[in-house]
Scaffold this motif. Structure first.
Motif, short mmCIF file in Angstrom:
data_model
loop_
_atom_site.label_atom_id
_atom_site.label_comp_id
_atom_site.label_asym_id
_atom_site.label_seq_id
_atom_site.Cartn_x
_atom_site.Cartn_y
_atom_site.Cartn_z
N LYS A 207 48.22 34.19 35.12
CA LYS A 207 47.59 33.89 33.83
C LYS A 207 46.13 33.47 33.98
CE LYS A 207 49.25 29.09 33.75
NZ LYS A 207 50.07 28.11 33.01
N TRP A 208 45.75 33.05 35.19
CA TRP A 208 44.36 32.65 35.39
C TRP A 208 43.40 33.80 35.15
CZ3 TRP A 208 43.79 29.05 40.30
CH2 TRP A 208 44.51 27.87 40.07
N SER A 212 43.38 41.26 33.40
CA SER A 212 42.39 42.00 34.19
C SER A 212 42.99 42.73 35.37
CB SER A 212 41.31 41.04 34.69
OG SER A 212 41.87 40.11 35.61
N GLY A 213 44.18 42.30 35.84
CA GLY A 213 44.77 42.89 37.03
C GLY A 213 44.29 42.27 38.32
N VAL A 214 43.38 41.31 38.23
CA VAL A 214 42.85 40.62 39.41
C VAL A 214 43.80 39.51 39.82
CG1 VAL A 214 40.94 39.21 40.29
CG2 VAL A 214 40.47 41.16 38.81
N PHE A 257 40.74 37.98 47.08
CA PHE A 257 40.87 38.46 45.71
C PHE A 257 41.47 39.87 45.77
CE2 PHE A 257 37.37 35.48 45.84
CZ PHE A 257 37.65 34.63 44.78
N THR A 258 42.45 40.13 44.92
CA THR A 258 43.14 41.41 44.93
C THR A 258 42.96 42.14 43.60
OG1 THR A 258 45.21 40.43 44.13
CG2 THR A 258 44.88 40.51 46.51
#
Length: 325
Positions: A207-208, A212-214, A257-258
């Motif tokens: 949820k952060w 965005s998918g990040v 970061f993914t």
């Protein structure tokens, strides 16, 4: 009789009408066939290739790629083999590391295990001896002609390790792990090597980052590398039949970061090796820091190959069944 026939016809028609009103049972959806085969593959570019706290690329950028076929016996048991390659800068002039590995990954609920064998190959190497005034190429596997108290490295550094790993996924946010690797001859030195480490990973809530998918996670590792004594190729005057490689501690911590198949990893890595022992352990060709005399490094030139470093790594990891459907 005529009335009986008419009544029977009405009953039959009524039965057909009632049957037409009954809901039809939905046909069962076909169960997709279980395909046990899969292939994982990917690549990476990094600012420094660091292995257990020691640079393998002279603190220069490195590229890597891997290919791993997998066979899933069932949802809790996987067999695999693989190969990978990394660009390196070794003292014996080997320019690439080629890895061949294989093993088994059983899973028990939240606990995943991994057992296997890993081979490290370093083609293109040359036996080297660094000494004041130049560098000599020495006969493979033989004692050096110019004396024992100089930097030495063999032509063939290839070796293998057996390993065991465990990873416990506590929940969606936290995971803990432990690793154990053993080799009878680290870098073909004749010295046994044993590496053990513990790892931790904390994943940020989805949820952060909204839709965005990040994704992001923090991870860290603390390990210790133990060594035995080398064969007589690596020797000093005080230890003519081989030197006791220095055991050391190493640690790293980073944030990653993914996004889809991509991961950007920013990491700090370090060891407690002295510059003098680092030079003796790695045979670093650019060891030029004076005043670092140790028991296994009488000439006193030190290296920063084992010191603190920051690493930026961009990687892509895919599987055929997930990403190529």
């Amino acid at each position: 009789m005529r009335m009986f026939v008419m009544a029977a016809g009405l009953v039959a028609m009524s039965g057909q009408a009632l049957a037409a009103d009954l809901p039809l049972k939905a046909a069962k959806a076909p169960v997709p066939a279980f395909d046990p085969w899969d292939i994982a593959f990917g690549g990476a570019v990094m600012s420094d290739y660091v292995f257990r706290g020691i640079t393998q690329s002279n603190h220069q950028p490195s590229v890597a790629a891997y290919f791993e076929p997998r066979y899933n016996v069932n949802k809790d048991l996987q067999l695999y083999i693989g190969t990978s390659a990394e660009s390196i800068s070794f003292a014996n002039h080997a320019a690439a590391e080629i890895d061949i590995y294989g093993g088994v990954r059983p899973t028990f609920g939240a606990v995943a295990l991994d057992f296997g064998l890993w081979g490290y190959l370093y083609p293109g190497g040359q036996c080297q001896e660094s000494f004041p005034g130049g560098v000599a190429v020495c006969p493979p596997g033989s004692p050096l002609a110019n004396g024992p108290d100089f930097t030495q490295i063999k032509k063939d550094l290839s070796f293998y390790e057996g390993y065991a790993k465990i990873n416990w996924t506590i929940n969606d946010s936290f995971a803990l792990g432990a690793n154990e690797y053993y080799t009878p001859s680290f870098l073909n030195s004749g010295a046994w090597g044993d590496y053990a480490s513990v790892t931790a990973k904390a994943t940020a809530p989805a949820k952060w980052f909204g839709s965005s998918g990040v994704g992001a996670y923090l991870s860290a590792e603390v390990g210790r590398q133990w060594f035995g004594t080398t064969d007589a190729f690596y020797r000093v005057t005080a230890a003519p039949v081989g030197i006791a490689y220095p055991s050391y501690n190493t640690w790293n911590i980073g944030i990653a970061f993914t996004y889809k198949a991509f991961t950007l990893d920013l990491r700090y890595s370090d060891t407690n090796l002295s510059k003098g022992d680092c030079a003796a352990l790695t045979s670093a060709f650019n060891a030029d820091i004076p005043g670092n005399i140790t028991a296994i490094n009488p000439n006193g030139f030190g290296s920063n190959w084992c010191g603190a470093t920051g690493i930026v790594k961009l990687s892509a990891d895919l599987t055929a069944m997930t990403n190529l459907k």
